[in-house]
Write an enzyme that holds these catalytic residues in place. Structure first.
Site, PDB file in Angstrom:
ATOM      1  CG  HIS A   1      -5.419   1.797   5.448  1.00 29.95           C
ATOM      2  ND1 HIS A   1      -4.964   2.743   6.332  1.00 29.95           N
ATOM      3  CD2 HIS A   1      -4.413   0.904   5.287  1.00 29.95           C
ATOM      4  CE1 HIS A   1      -3.709   2.444   6.666  1.00 29.95           C
ATOM      5  NE2 HIS A   1      -3.365   1.337   6.044  1.00 29.95           N
TER       6      HIS A   1
ATOM      7  CD  GLU B   1      -2.540   5.375   6.881  1.00 30.78           C
ATOM      8  OE1 GLU B   1      -2.557   5.406   5.638  1.00 30.78           O
ATOM      9  OE2 GLU B   1      -1.619   4.833   7.529  1.00 30.78           O
TER      10      GLU B   1
ATOM     11  CG  ASN C   1      -1.758   1.215   1.359  1.00 30.87           C
ATOM     12  OD1 ASN C   1      -1.822   2.022   0.431  1.00 30.87           O
ATOM     13  ND2 ASN C   1      -2.417   1.379   2.496  1.00 30.87           N
TER      14      ASN C   1
ATOM     15  CB  SER D   1       5.811  -1.959  11.859  1.00 31.70           C
ATOM     16  OG  SER D   1       5.435  -0.621  12.107  1.00 31.70           O
TER      17      SER D   1
ATOM     18  CE  LYS E   1      -0.051   3.073   4.720  1.00 31.34           C
ATOM     19  NZ  LYS E   1       0.111   3.076   6.167  1.00 31.34           N
TER      20      LYS E   1
ATOM     21  N   GLY F   1       3.084   2.113  10.801  1.00 25.85           N
ATOM     22  CA  GLY F   1       4.042   3.202  10.610  1.00 25.85           C
ATOM     23  C   GLY F   1       4.789   3.583  11.875  1.00 25.85           C
TER      24      GLY F   1
ATOM     25  CD  GLU G   1      -3.176  -2.584   7.435  1.00 25.40           C
ATOM     26  OE1 GLU G   1      -2.135  -2.832   6.848  1.00 25.40           O
ATOM     27  OE2 GLU G   1      -3.797  -1.519   7.292  1.00 25.40           O
TER      28      GLU G   1
HETATM   29  O1  G3H Z   1      -1.488  -0.516   4.630  1.00 24.83           O
HETATM   30  C1  G3H Z   1      -0.434  -0.732   5.241  1.00 24.83           C
HETATM   31  C2  G3H Z   1      -0.336  -0.499   6.655  1.00 24.83           C
HETATM   32  O2  G3H Z   1      -0.857   0.725   7.012  1.00 24.83           O
HETATM   33  C3  G3H Z   1       1.013  -0.777   7.244  1.00 24.83           C
HETATM   34  O3  G3H Z   1       1.879   0.310   7.086  1.00 24.83           O
HETATM   35  P1  G3H Z   1       3.391   0.157   7.624  1.00 24.83           P
HETATM   36  O4  G3H Z   1       3.931  -1.108   7.031  1.00 24.83           O
HETATM   37  O5  G3H Z   1       4.099   1.375   7.133  1.00 24.83           O
HETATM   38  O6  G3H Z   1       3.307   0.071   9.116  1.00 24.83           O
END
Ligand code: G3H
Length: 250
Positions: free
Chosen positions: A95, A97, A9, A213, A11, A173, A167
């Site tokens: 998601h 976010e 992803n 993460s 983003k 993150g 998640e």
């Molecule tokens: O969509 C992916 C998740 O939000 C994980 O993000 P991350 O791997 O940067 O923690």
């Protein structure tokens, strides 16, 4: 059908040039014959380029969101039909976010799920508890509610177009990952929750990804758990070598 999946992803990262560079690197470095389906999810404006650049590869292109309506006066939004029209057949919904910054509720997500299924799209449905839920030991009930409210209106047949992504918000993150045991415990709970409503076969057949993460140094341990079918990767999917290493950990 249950399968291993490693999805990136992206983003709100990577402009057009960077998208082309990263996709070319991914094509060169990510081995798609190791048993995992590989998915990338660039921003809306770069989706069509991604589809064209990846047409001779097995890497699947997904959108990060879509609107629930068919069309109309929804300034700034993108419909399922528009995505299908450029050959994007997979969409990430729910998601954290989107839930946190764009006020997406379970009820709204249920509508998006219905629309995506109507257009025969594959949904990567995201959900997960916040840190306080875990501290208060309400993480199981929070996850159960997100699943039931957002997704449990679908028919048995629809499950073949659904992938789940657990998640935990506190792990996204932050560099803090759920331990493999915590991920396994929740994934098993998710499967059990599905079983209670839809039966054993559907519970066994759905792919459940872990996100939060995931990095090259922890992917193998997490993916080794029996109810973890792969990962939804944020930060580490923006670097082809890291993403390739994670895909190779499956
Ligand atoms: O969509 C992916 C998740 O939000 C994980 O993000 P991350 O791997 O940067 O923690």
């Amino acid at each position: 059908m249950r399968k291993k999946i490693v999805a990136g992803n992206w983003k709100m990262n990577k402009n057009l040039l960077e998208t082309k560079e990263l996709l070319s690197d991914i094509k060169n470095k990510v081995n798609t014959s190791l048993g995992a389906e590989v998915i990338v999810s660039p921003t809306f404006v770069n989706l069509q380029n991604a589809v064209e650049l990846l047409q001779d590869s097995d890497v699947v292109v997904a959108a990060q969101n879509m609107h629930q309506a068919e069309s109309g006066a929804y300034t700034g939004e993108i419909s399922a039909e528009m995505l299908r029209n450029i050959k994007v057949e997979t969409v990430i919904l729910g998601h954290s976010e989107r839930r946190a910054y764009f006020s997406e509720t379970d009820a709204l997500l249920a509508e998006k799920v219905t629309t995506a299924l109507k257009h025969e799209m594959t949904i990567i449905f995201c959900f997960g508890e916040e840190l306080n839920d875990r501290k208060n030991n309400t993480h199981f009930s929070v996850v159960e509610e997100q699943l039931k409210e957002g997704l449990f209106h679908i028919n048995k047949d629809d499950w073949s177009n659904v992938v789940l992504a657990y998640e935990p918000v506190w792990a996204i993150g932050t560099g803090e990952t759920a331990s493999p045991e915590q991920a396994q415990e929740m994934h098993a709970f998710i499967r059990e929750t599905i079983k209670k409503t839809y039966g054993q076969e559907i519970a066994d057949e759905v792919s459940i990804l872990y996100g939060g993460s995931v990095k090259p140094n922890n992917a193998k341990e997490i993916f080794a758990k029996p109810d973890v079918d792969g990962g939804l990767i944020g930060g580490a999917s923006l670097d082809a070598e890291s993403f390739a290493a994670i895909a190779a950990s499956i």
